[in-house]
Scaffold this motif. Structure first.
Motif, short mmCIF file in Angstrom:
data_model
loop_
_atom_site.label_atom_id
_atom_site.label_comp_id
_atom_site.label_asym_id
_atom_site.label_seq_id
_atom_site.Cartn_x
_atom_site.Cartn_y
_atom_site.Cartn_z
N ASP A 90 0.84 -1.20 0.00
CA ASP A 90 0.00 0.00 0.00
C ASP A 90 0.88 1.25 0.00
O ASP A 90 1.48 1.61 1.01
N ALA A 91 0.92 1.92 -1.16
CA ALA A 91 1.84 3.05 -1.32
C ALA A 91 1.46 4.22 -0.42
O ALA A 91 2.33 4.90 0.12
N VAL A 92 0.17 4.46 -0.28
CA VAL A 92 -0.27 5.60 0.56
C VAL A 92 0.19 5.39 2.00
O VAL A 92 0.77 6.27 2.64
N GLN A 93 -0.08 4.19 2.49
CA GLN A 93 0.31 3.89 3.87
C GLN A 93 1.83 3.89 4.03
O GLN A 93 2.37 4.35 5.04
N ARG A 94 2.51 3.38 3.02
CA ARG A 94 3.97 3.31 3.06
C ARG A 94 4.58 4.71 3.16
O ARG A 94 5.49 4.95 3.95
N GLU A 95 4.05 5.63 2.36
CA GLU A 95 4.59 7.00 2.39
C GLU A 95 4.30 7.66 3.73
O GLU A 95 5.14 8.39 4.27
N ARG A 96 3.12 7.41 4.24
CA ARG A 96 2.76 7.99 5.53
C ARG A 96 3.69 7.47 6.62
O ARG A 96 4.18 8.23 7.47
N ALA A 97 3.93 6.17 6.59
CA ALA A 97 4.80 5.57 7.59
C ALA A 97 6.23 6.10 7.47
O ALA A 97 6.89 6.39 8.47
N LEU A 98 6.69 6.23 6.26
CA LEU A 98 8.05 6.74 6.03
C LEU A 98 8.17 8.17 6.52
O LEU A 98 9.15 8.53 7.19
N ASP A 99 7.16 8.98 6.22
CA ASP A 99 7.16 10.35 6.73
C ASP A 99 7.20 10.36 8.26
O ASP A 99 7.85 11.20 8.87
N GLY A 100 6.46 9.43 8.84
CA GLY A 100 6.44 9.34 10.29
C GLY A 100 7.81 9.00 10.86
O GLY A 100 8.25 9.59 11.85
N LEU A 101 8.49 8.06 10.22
CA LEU A 101 9.83 7.68 10.68
C LEU A 101 10.78 8.87 10.61
O LEU A 101 11.59 9.09 11.50
#
Length: 288
Positions: free
Chosen positions: A259-270
DNA sequence: CACTCGTGGGC
DNA sequence: TGCCCAAGAGT
């Protein structure tokens, strides 16, 4: 204050305490602080090997402070909640720059260190410096809920009543030993799931057992879901960064979560949390 | 205050 | 087998 609880629990501890390295006399305040932060929400057996490696690699706060924060995250391994690694690194730098390289002894100073909350400040002040504090962790709260209040589980959040009770039970002598003894009883006998009342030194006076071990009757204890969450996604992404020594292309991260949307959100969070960095060429790495 | 934040093992 | 839990802290 001495109660019907003290002598039996202290005697039980004398016979049944685990030989944990951070409890040995040679364990200094830094070793104890590291252990306490690693033990937050994490079982002893999983902490042991990581703590041992950290102590060999970084025997003093100054040794860790000299490293980039990413090294702390890398050697955190799979302990979970990796921001604790950043917290310990920040503790090391704060201790080095503001406390002359020594872990501060007082509760208030400890409490100001990153990742050190009420429990950890009380635990370090108590176990490393012999101070008298109410050490309210999940084990102690459960033991007191059962033995004194007669309820299977403590409230979700620590209450003033719990704190007052714990403080009223502080012994005049050797409060640290009392604290660790109650914690150990909760960890080994008065466990959350299947308490071993037959082996309990205070079974005879335990309010919960005397009441017939009534089932928990409070608000819903919501379980933690994990599969498919941002937390799982963050874990996958960070594992890639940990295992790669150096920068990794974004494509290496894309393959571990669909899931690209979730992946980007998680990466931003990190990145927002300081657990990852983006390089000018778009590659990612642990914080330098 | 409710919610987020990892991971793995026991029952 | 899934669910629940593990020496919590920060927001």
């Amino acid at each position: 204050m001495a109660t019907a609880l003290h002598a039996p629990i202290l005697d039980w501890y004398a016979e049944n305490a685990r030989d944990l390295p951070w409890r040995r006399p040679e364990a200094g305040p830094w070793a104890i602080l590291v252990s306490e932060i690693m033990l937050q929400q994490t079982p002893v057996v999983r902490v042991l090997p990581v703590w041992t490696e950290w102590m060999e690699r970084w025997p003093t706060p100054a040794a860790l402070a000299a490293e980039p924060p990413g090294e702390a995250v890398r050697h955190w391994g799979r302990l979970g909640y990796p921001r604790r690694a950043l917290n310990l690194h920040a503790c090391a730098r704060a201790v080095t720059s503001e406390h002359g390289g020594r872990v501060p002894q007082g509760y208030e100073e400890l409490r100001r260190l990153p990742g050190v909350g009420d429990y950890t400040a009380a635990a370090v002040a108590s176990f490393a410096f012999g101070r008298s504090h109410a050490v309210l962790d999940t084990n102690v709260r459960r033991v007191l809920a059962r033995a004194v209040r007669g309820e299977e589980y403590p409230p979700k959040a620590t209450t003033a009543a719990e704190r007052k009770l714990a403080e009223s039970l502080l012994p005049a002598l050797d409060a640290p030993r009392w604290a660790v003894a109650v914690m150990e009883l909760g960890a080994l006998v008065c466990t959350a799931r299947a308490p071993r009342c037959a082996d309990c030194p205070v079974a005879a006076s335990c309010a919960w057992r005397l009441a017939g071990r009534p089932a928990y009757d409070g608000p819903e204890r919501r379980g933690q879901t994990y599969a498919g969450t941002d937390r799982q996604c963050r874990g996958r992404l960070l594992a890639v960064l940990r295992e790669a020594h150096g920068a990794v292309p974004k494509a290496a991260l894309d393959v571990v979560w669909d899931d690209a949307v979730q992946r980007e959100r998680a990466l931003d969070g990190l990145i927002a949390d300081g657990l990852a960095q983006v390089l000018p060429d778009g590659a990612y790495r642990l914080p330098a």
